[in-house]
Enzyme design. Structure first.
Site, PDB file in Angstrom:
ATOM      1  CD  GLU A  56       0.562  13.442   8.901  1.00  0.00           C
ATOM      2  OE1 GLU A  56       0.732  12.483   8.113  1.00  0.00           O
ATOM      3  OE2 GLU A  56       1.129  14.544   8.786  1.00  0.00           O
ATOM      4  NE  ARG A 282      -4.503   2.843   1.011  1.00  0.00           N
ATOM      5  CZ  ARG A 282      -4.192   3.703   1.971  1.00  0.00           C
ATOM      6  NH1 ARG A 282      -3.434   3.337   2.975  1.00  0.00           N
ATOM      7  NH2 ARG A 282      -4.623   4.952   1.915  1.00  0.00           N
ATOM      8  CE  LYS A 292      -4.987  11.090   6.358  1.00  0.00           C
ATOM      9  NZ  LYS A 292      -4.410  11.212   7.703  1.00  0.00           N
TER      10      LYS A 292
HETATM   11  P1  ATP Z   1      -4.177   8.496   3.538  1.00  0.00           P
HETATM   12  O1  ATP Z   1      -3.406   7.722   2.526  1.00  0.00           O
HETATM   13  O2  ATP Z   1      -5.613   8.630   3.228  1.00  0.00           O
HETATM   14  O3  ATP Z   1      -3.533   9.796   3.929  1.00  0.00           O
HETATM   15  P2  ATP Z   1      -2.961   7.424   5.775  1.00  0.00           P
HETATM   16  O4  ATP Z   1      -2.659   5.998   5.930  1.00  0.00           O
HETATM   17  O5  ATP Z   1      -1.841   8.314   5.475  1.00  0.00           O
HETATM   18  O6  ATP Z   1      -4.157   7.575   4.789  1.00  0.00           O
HETATM   19  P3  ATP Z   1      -3.242   7.955   8.513  1.00  0.00           P
HETATM   20  O7  ATP Z   1      -3.883   9.099   9.188  1.00  0.00           O
HETATM   21  O8  ATP Z   1      -1.784   7.809   8.609  1.00  0.00           O
HETATM   22  O9  ATP Z   1      -3.690   8.022   7.015  1.00  0.00           O
HETATM   23  O10 ATP Z   1      -3.963   6.600   8.901  1.00  0.00           O
HETATM   24  C1  ATP Z   1      -4.334   6.221  10.202  1.00  0.00           C
HETATM   25  C2  ATP Z   1      -4.562   4.749  10.222  1.00  0.00           C
HETATM   26  O11 ATP Z   1      -5.602   4.386   9.325  1.00  0.00           O
HETATM   27  C3  ATP Z   1      -3.320   3.995   9.787  1.00  0.00           C
HETATM   28  O12 ATP Z   1      -3.101   2.936  10.705  1.00  0.00           O
HETATM   29  C4  ATP Z   1      -3.670   3.476   8.425  1.00  0.00           C
HETATM   30  O13 ATP Z   1      -3.052   2.251   8.180  1.00  0.00           O
HETATM   31  C5  ATP Z   1      -5.183   3.341   8.485  1.00  0.00           C
HETATM   32  N1  ATP Z   1      -5.741   3.493   7.144  1.00  0.00           N
HETATM   33  C6  ATP Z   1      -5.641   4.574   6.344  1.00  0.00           C
HETATM   34  N2  ATP Z   1      -6.220   4.354   5.157  1.00  0.00           N
HETATM   35  C7  ATP Z   1      -6.713   3.088   5.204  1.00  0.00           C
HETATM   36  C8  ATP Z   1      -7.424   2.261   4.272  1.00  0.00           C
HETATM   37  N3  ATP Z   1      -7.740   2.694   3.054  1.00  0.00           N
HETATM   38  N4  ATP Z   1      -7.770   1.019   4.665  1.00  0.00           N
HETATM   39  C9  ATP Z   1      -7.456   0.586   5.900  1.00  0.00           C
HETATM   40  N5  ATP Z   1      -6.784   1.304   6.808  1.00  0.00           N
HETATM   41  C10 ATP Z   1      -6.413   2.541   6.473  1.00  0.00           C
HETATM   42 MG    MG Z   2      -0.165   8.218   6.851  1.00  0.00          MG
END
Ligand code: ATP
Ligand code: MG
Length: 583
Positions: A56, A282, A292
């Site tokens: 996102e 994760r 984020k």
């Molecule tokens: P955040 O919690 O930091 O906002 P998010 O999962 O909301 O992370 P996205 O932009 O939705 O952020 O993530 C894009 C991709 O990266 C998703 O497929 C998510 O599963 C993966 N991702 C995000 N954080 C991690 C992590 N800590 N370890 C592995 N994969 C991750």
């Molecule tokens: Mg997300």
């Protein structure tokens, strides 16, 4: 608490693999690759493996994303498939083009190329069409309850939910209301579209989940104010995957319960051979935060200088600090993918960074905390050019340069002790030490100021002992680094350390949040360190090992000719291991 990943650190490094030919049949290194190998063998999807990385655009990418990028793009590359970069940009309030641009730059910098570049916001029309079809077929309905009421009526894991009084509206009435939602007739929160599944479903997510909500006149960074309704994550995500023909939709474990709605929606929308969701652990890294939302707070509240502050676990921060993409990819490979969450020790990442730089970057001499040494028997005005090796013997690269040597030099303050303990093999009164690439010197006299602080050391040098000369074999126990005072360049050095002072920054006292765990000494600036003059010729963004000190990067934005600035990428050794043992 989650398990911890602590791998054995091996000092040797695999050769850089970029140019190595891909193996004919990829080894299944993990359960996801095993699954994909099986897809290929059985022709399960009737198409080549297709993955996507779906950020996102509401912040910069961090190490957790890097893990997901390496996994998704890595699989596509290894199995001859494709990987899309898709922006999951369905929230009009938080997203921005600057994040889209930063994310693209970061993915490319990590060394990956996407096959398709897509935006979920381009699918709004198709998602809306699917919504109308669901309504027409009696699979979705417009609910006039507020989101709060809906939550309250969802029931609990042990008791079923209460059906909405609007659940049995006719398809015609639902269609009319949905169209009016889209047209902007209703206020935010007045109505939502829900899937009509099962209010007693054991998986709470399946109790008539929300699909579309009203955000009347909201400004979306790409679609402007054209849309009054916006899809929720569950509605947009799986269908976007399906539209793109993804085969395996890789996501983190917290989405496990969302798999049912994912499957339900792609099936109800009529996709044949739809993608399936696979969850993996994760990444959580000690001494930092990978979220984020939290990183945004660090930026907005001024705890760091920006998303690319070299202390941030963002790709942009690591790049600015001087970490190379190779190290991040190596690290991702080392930790692998697992089905269970585990925190990873930051030492493992730092090890990957050191291993990478060790093989790559030239050595230089720099003194961070200088104290002057006067070689009292060295001729005044004489300058020698000493030959210096750029790499140690166990590194395949070679190179030499000269470093000027003269009567006054700088050495590291802590390489001298007036009253040393037994095993101190550096400089002390009456003792000898070798100067790297130079001579053996002996400390004859210590000059102090009124406060008792050492201001100068008077030493003699032994002219017979120049490195490489006939008598260079004479052994002394210690070798120290130095720079010629008359020739050294002054520079600013920024010593970066861990952003938080405890492994799990969220593990704080009641009523506090992760900010309470910030490390107050995460940045120490040395305004005037001394570095050998050879670096003046190198462009900003050059990397070095300053011998006996650490790996450094000439600061890409702030370094200028005549005003050099260096970022410490990583020290040579893990100084925290000691701290932990002491504590
Ligand atoms: P955040 O919690 O930091 O906002 P998010 O999962 O909301 O992370 P996205 O932009 O939705 O952020 O993530 C894009 C991709 O990266 C998703 O497929 C998510 O599963 C993966 N991702 C995000 N954080 C991690 C992590 N800590 N370890 C592995 N994969 C991750
Ligand atoms: Mg997300």
């Amino acid at each position: 608490m989650a398990a911890r990943i602590r791998l054995k650190l091996s000092p040797t490094r695999r050769p850089v693999s970029d140019s190595a030919p891909a193996p004919e049949t990829p080894r299944a290194r993990d359960f996801i690759r095993e699954m994909v190998a099986d897809d290929v063998a059985t022709g399960r999807f009737g198409r080549a493996p297709a993955t996507r990385f779906p950020p996102e655009p509401n912040g910069f990418l961090h190490m957790g994303h890097a893990k997901s990028i390496c996994l998704n793009f890595g699989i596509a590359k290894e199995f001859g498939g494709t990987c899309n970069l898709r922006f999951d940009d369905t929230n009009p309030f938080t997203e921005d083009m600057k994040y889209v641009e930063a994310i693209q730059r970061d993915v490319e910098w990590l060394g990956f190329r996407w096959d398709g570049l897509y935006f979920a916001s381009d699918y709004f029309e198709r998602l809306y069409d699917i919504a109308e079809r669901l309504v027409t077929r009696g699979k979705a309905y417009v609910d006039d309850q507020t989101e709060e009421q809906i939550r309250a009526n969802r029931g609990t894991v042990t008791s079923p939910g209460t059906p909405s009084p609007w659940r049995d509206r006719s398809p015609a009435e639902n269609l009319d209301l949905l169209r009016r939602m889209k047209a902007g007739e209703f206020e935010d929160g007045a109505r939502v579209l829900r899937a009509k599944i099962d209010m007693a479903h054991p998986n709470m997510i399946m109790r008539d989940p929300l699909l579309l909500r009203i955000r009347r006149g909201a400004h979306h960074y790409r679609r402007g104010t054209a849309w009054n309704i916006f899809p929720l994550y569950d509605f947009a995500h799986g269908l976007s995957d399906a539209i793109e023909g993804i085969t395996r939709s890789l996501c983190t474990l917290e989405f496990k319960d969302n798999r049912d709605i994912y499957d339900w929606l792609v099936a109800e929308a009529g996709f044949t051979s739809p993608p399936t969701q696979v969850e993996f652990a994760r990444l959580e890294l000690d001494y930092t935060v990978l979220s984020k939302r939290k990183l945004l707070r660090l930026v907005n509240e001024g705890h760091v200088t920006g998303w690319d502050d070299p202390r941030m676990p963002t790709i942009a921060g690591l790049r600015r600090r001087g970490v190379r993409p190779e190290a991040i990819r190596d690290f991702a490979e080392t930790i692998g993918v697992a089905r269970k969450d585990a925190r990873v020790e930051i030492a493992l990442f730092e090890h990957a960074v050191r291993n990478d730089l060790n093989m790559e970057v030239p050595r230089r001499l720099a003194v961070l905390d200088p104290v002057k040494v006067v070689l009292v028997n060295y001729p005044e005005g004489q300058v020698e050019q000493l030959e210096a090796q750029d790499y140690p013997h166990d590194v395949p690269k070679t190179g030499t340069r000269t470093v000027p040597f003269s009567r006054e030099i700088w050495i590291e303050r802590d390489d001298f002790m007036e009253d040393p303990p037994k095993k101190f093999f550096r400089l002390s009164p009456g003792n000898e030490v070798r100067l790297r690439f130079g001579y053996i010197i002996r400390c004859e006299e210590v000059v102090k100021d009124a406060a008792g602080r050492v201001v100068e050391l008077h030493c003699t040098y032994d002219p017979e002992t120049r490195s490489g000369g006939a008598n260079s074999d004479r052994k002394v126990k210690g070798t120290i680094h130095w720079v010629s005072a008359a020739h050294a360049l002054s520079c600013e050095v920024r010593l970066y350390d861990r952003l938080f002072s405890q492994p799990d920054p969220d593990d704080v006292a009641e009523g506090q949040d992760f900010l309470a765990a910030l490390n107050p000494a995460s940045l120490v600036v040395i305004p005037e360190a001394k570095v050998e003059p050879s670096v003046a010729a190198d462009p900003a963004g050059s990397r070095y090992q300053f011998e006996r000190t650490g790996y450094f990067y000439s600061e890409p934005e702030d370094s200028r000719p005549g005003k050099l600035v260096f970022n410490r990428i990583v020290p040579l050794r893990d100084s925290w291991a000691k701290e932990v043992r002491k504590g």
